[in-house]
Design a protein around this motif. Sequence first.
Motif, PDB file in Angstrom:
ATOM      1  N   GLN A  49       1.004  -1.093   0.018  1.00 61.95           N
ATOM      2  CA  GLN A  49       0.073  -0.058   0.045  1.00 61.95           C
ATOM      3  C   GLN A  49       0.936   1.306   0.015  1.00 61.95           C
ATOM      4  OE1 GLN A  49      -2.782   0.128   2.820  1.00 61.95           O
ATOM      5  NE2 GLN A  49      -3.617  -2.228   2.487  1.00 61.95           N
ATOM      6  N   ALA A  50       1.832   1.208   0.776  1.00 59.17           N
ATOM      7  CA  ALA A  50       2.849   2.196   0.835  1.00 59.17           C
ATOM      8  C   ALA A  50       3.521   2.659  -0.527  1.00 59.17           C
ATOM      9  CB  ALA A  50       3.941   2.172   1.766  1.00 59.17           C
ATOM     10  N   ALA A  51       3.663   1.545  -1.389  1.00 58.68           N
ATOM     11  CA  ALA A  51       4.530   1.393  -2.499  1.00 58.68           C
ATOM     12  C   ALA A  51       3.570   2.399  -3.590  1.00 58.68           C
ATOM     13  CB  ALA A  51       4.873   0.267  -3.084  1.00 58.68           C
ATOM     14  N   ARG A  52       2.144   1.939  -3.454  1.00 64.98           N
ATOM     15  CA  ARG A  52       0.946   2.599  -4.169  1.00 64.98           C
ATOM     16  C   ARG A  52       0.914   4.021  -3.757  1.00 64.98           C
ATOM     17  NH1 ARG A  52      -0.576   0.638  -8.805  1.00 64.98           N
ATOM     18  NH2 ARG A  52      -2.894   0.890  -8.497  1.00 64.98           N
TER      19      ARG A  52
ATOM     20  N   TRP B  67       3.516  -3.350 -11.268  1.00 65.95           N
ATOM     21  CA  TRP B  67       4.792  -4.186 -11.565  1.00 65.95           C
ATOM     22  C   TRP B  67       5.900  -3.566 -10.736  1.00 65.95           C
ATOM     23  CZ3 TRP B  67       3.943  -8.744 -12.971  1.00 65.95           C
ATOM     24  CH2 TRP B  67       3.079  -9.147 -13.985  1.00 65.95           C
ATOM     25  N   GLN B  68       5.958  -2.310 -10.538  1.00 65.24           N
ATOM     26  CA  GLN B  68       7.120  -1.535  -9.907  1.00 65.24           C
ATOM     27  C   GLN B  68       6.888  -2.031  -8.368  1.00 65.24           C
ATOM     28  OE1 GLN B  68       6.408   2.456 -10.970  1.00 65.24           O
ATOM     29  NE2 GLN B  68       8.347   2.550 -11.897  1.00 65.24           N
ATOM     30  N   MET B  69       5.678  -2.099  -8.145  1.00 65.49           N
ATOM     31  CA  MET B  69       5.330  -2.632  -6.880  1.00 65.49           C
ATOM     32  C   MET B  69       5.795  -3.996  -6.361  1.00 65.49           C
ATOM     33  SD  MET B  69       1.659  -3.270  -5.162  1.00 65.49           S
ATOM     34  CE  MET B  69       1.551  -4.556  -6.371  1.00 65.49           C
TER      35      MET B  69
ATOM     36  N   PHE C 263       7.940  -5.832  -8.234  1.00 65.96           N
ATOM     37  CA  PHE C 263       9.432  -6.155  -8.539  1.00 65.96           C
ATOM     38  C   PHE C 263      10.244  -5.361  -7.481  1.00 65.96           C
ATOM     39  CE2 PHE C 263       8.040  -7.479 -12.668  1.00 65.96           C
ATOM     40  CZ  PHE C 263       8.557  -9.000 -12.584  1.00 65.96           C
ATOM     41  N   ARG C 264       9.800  -4.268  -6.922  1.00 69.65           N
ATOM     42  CA  ARG C 264      10.757  -3.589  -5.981  1.00 69.65           C
ATOM     43  C   ARG C 264      10.240  -3.936  -4.531  1.00 69.65           C
ATOM     44  NH1 ARG C 264      12.750   1.781  -8.279  1.00 69.65           N
ATOM     45  NH2 ARG C 264      12.962   1.363 -10.391  1.00 69.65           N
ATOM     46  N   VAL C 265       9.174  -4.216  -4.214  1.00 66.41           N
ATOM     47  CA  VAL C 265       8.724  -4.387  -2.700  1.00 66.41           C
ATOM     48  C   VAL C 265       8.547  -5.865  -2.526  1.00 66.41           C
ATOM     49  CG1 VAL C 265       7.048  -3.905  -1.039  1.00 66.41           C
ATOM     50  CG2 VAL C 265       7.813  -1.900  -2.550  1.00 66.41           C
ATOM     51  N   THR C 266       7.577  -6.352  -3.277  1.00 64.12           N
ATOM     52  CA  THR C 266       7.037  -7.686  -2.961  1.00 64.12           C
ATOM     53  C   THR C 266       8.176  -8.885  -2.967  1.00 64.12           C
ATOM     54  OG1 THR C 266       4.788  -7.037  -3.715  1.00 64.12           O
ATOM     55  CG2 THR C 266       5.115  -9.359  -3.216  1.00 64.12           C
TER      56      THR C 266
END
Lengths: 294, 379, 278
Positions: free
Chosen positions: A178-181, A188-190, A192-195
């Motif tokens: 959620q923070a990434a969003r 996809w950024q969320m 590959f970079r967070v999950t």
Amino acid sequence: MGTGTAVAPRAIGEPAVVRWILIVTALCFLGLFLVVPLAAIFVQALEKGIGVYLVSLHEADALAAIRLTLLTAAIAVPLNLVFGVAAAWAIAKFEFVGKSVLITLIDLPFAVSPVISGLIYVLLFGLQGWLGPWLAAQDIKIIFAVPGIVLATIFVTFPFIARELIPLMQAQGTEEEQAARVLGASGWQMFFRVTLPNIKWGLLYGVILCNARAMGEFGAVSVVSGHIRGLTNTMPLHVEILYNEYNFVAAFAVASLLAMLALVTLAAKSAVEWRVARQLRAAQSAGPEEGRKS
Amino acid sequence: MSIEVRKITKTFGSFVALNDVSLHVASGELVALLGPSGSGKTTLLRIIAGLEETDAGSGPILFHDEDVAGIDVRDRRVGFVFQHYALFRHMTVFENVAFGLRVRPRRVRPSRAAIREKVQQLLKLVQMDFMADRYPSQLSGGQRQRVALARALAVEPKVLLLDEPFGALDAKVRRELRRWLRRLHEEIQVTIVFVTHDQDEALELADRVVVMNQGKVEQIGSPDEVFHEPASEFVVNFLGHVNVFQGRLESGRLHFSGLTMDAPPRHGGSGAVRVFVRPHDWMVETRANGAPSLKATVCQINAAGPHARLRLITEYGEWIDVDMSHDRYHELALYTGAAVFLVPRDIKLFLDGSNGFAAYQAAREQMQRDARHLSPAGP
Amino acid sequence: MGLVLKQRSVLPGFGLTLGFAVLYLSLIVLVPLAALVIKSTSLTWQRFWEIVSDPRVTASYRLSFGASLAAALINTVFGFVVAWVLVRYRFPGKKLVDALVDLPFALPTAVAGIALTSIYAANGWIGRYLEAWGVRVAFTPLGVMLAMTFIGLPFVVRTLQPILEDLDPEIEQAAASLGATRRQTIARVILPELWPAVLTGFALAFARALGEYGSVVFISGNMPMRTEIAPLLIIIKLEQYDSAGAAAIAVVMLAASFSLLLLINLLQRWKSTPQTAV
């Protein structure tokens, strides 16, 4: 696992004699059932010397079996990886009806005998099966051919990655995503970079287990393979053929490769295990260390 | 950037989290959403951020008079600080703060150098520049909180939303961060809305306080207004400890607990009332001085702490809590069993059956449940 | 703390991932399993009964269930000891031993099968001594049980280990401080905590042994009526082009496996419910 556990103080622990009896019992049991068979494989593979050993591995059918085994794993593992990630994403990050049913169904292949896992594809694609006549008319071979072997392997290795990821991702929750969003990341950024960085060790763990089983599966593959030398023989099946031909040295030579794979798997698994445990612990204590409100 | 929500409703299954809520926040204002668990304050904040959708039939969500209800969370440009910070655990402090800039589409993404400079500037602002290479797990709670703030500010949000920003910190760090947030707000002049269940925090920090209960707004006003002119029994109760009495109002006279006095202005009606007196709003005498007063006996004394706290019992068997200064306490030379005379300095009344009491009790029970939930070791 | 609400999430990808997961699950698992069940229903009830009650088939069920049960019991006893030793005691090589416990998961079953056979054959490392005592292992039901013990070995250990690790030492200290002997502490305080995990491990080992094929067929010798396991009969039926017969035997096996799966799920639920909260 198991390390760092302090030995219980004497007042509440067992007497030393009992302790040693238990330790010796455990070690004897494990030695008899695990170490002796493992040693037997290598001893018998090398019985006639290293030269014979290498020749048996260099033989054309053996090489074909190794190639097929690698190919099968190279197809089955990535497919189950994509499935595992997708299923874990849906299950861990969203609420929906029927979730627990889905989780149970994912585990289903573990409850099915390997032989039955092969049988179901024979019943579906075999000559007497539902789609058999149609497939025969199209000149497509699935049973007694590589596609059948791959399918049966996918089935038996189906749950490994998903069941590793689901509890991990559930424990990690959705706040980081959620923070990434909120910060403007695309889907996809969320991912590959967070999950993905958060689950990488769990994922690797699942892949290791999945791969070991994919390369080593015997029962299911045996049913669908047809045992055609050089064509539909995987390494475990090749071991069986050589063994039944009383070609023990060759059989154990190929078996020794699989045993080494198993040892590498165990080593990799142990290496990854504590990282997974750490990731999980980090997720479970995700809150700030001050913890509770004062 | 002003924020306005109009007639918003949100249900989760059968649970009504927000019921017809409207709110306007002026540009540059610092507003607190105050209420117990389940009052809907966090849901309201998440709806403003775009992390939740409103139910069909709800009114618009306006940022600077522009409806953003249909705009995806990633395009709303709000800064959001999560209750547990939601720092990316595999990234350093620097990478966390840089994230919002690095995920921008290439054409609007700042250069690497620009990102570096911006992040460093933000870390300096939150006094975390010397910890840029640490991972979240190596930080204390207060430090994580400041990183979360810097990360939210990196995208230059038009509004900053904070969910229980100090909820998980210990009391001392909490006080420091409060002051620091207040200064930050003065420095960067961004519109801030924060959620809290702590009335002291709301009253100390906010320009305006929105008191919420069971999905509804009970009162909106300055800290002074909500404290001194509470709009409902719920607000009185939520903003601190208070003594409650059953009383009667008859043609401008108030009777309770054996005391008869003039009703406060604006209370002309008649009927059963509830009377609220805060512990520090009692004048205590050891001798009757002629004025109408309430007789009571001292039962417990606790003189440790900023005030002397007394527990009294009236002749009618009602408990009364009284706070007084230590000076006054020594002057009166009180002891357990002493008889005293009480005169309320300030009272609030609400006619029975007017809104609030049932709601107050429900909320109070909820809070007690929460308290048990939060501190298993507590009473 | 805000009320934990069901997230109607702002996260993307729900439809895509769930759709893919369900589709893949259906294609790989559900449709083929359905094919099995439907195939077996193509038989009349009478024919079905004839197949599954054929003496050779019932003999194989007896062996499969009997040997699996015995193997699971052996694993329960020794698995308990291994788990206990690994969690509670320190000794050299403990990490290695701990890692080695998973060998039966990692070692391909066919490899395990030929290794065990060669050891326990009449001229094998261990077999030759047993032979002298008049005990035959390879090509007897005893051998089947042995192979099943091998492949079921990790289950009890791995289900017990985390529970033992989580067991609060203070509980034992409390019991001791109240005057309990060590034996009483174990019987009344520790074992009741471990029961669900022990049963779960037992059921898992049993289920695995029941379906096992690769490690068993080498050591069993596959003599009709004596050392044929049920999965082998499925293969034999298939080789005789009797796929309906194979399906019938398989359905009975599946029913047994699923009952065990259900039991395991119930045990897990029991484990996760605190027993004090009645």
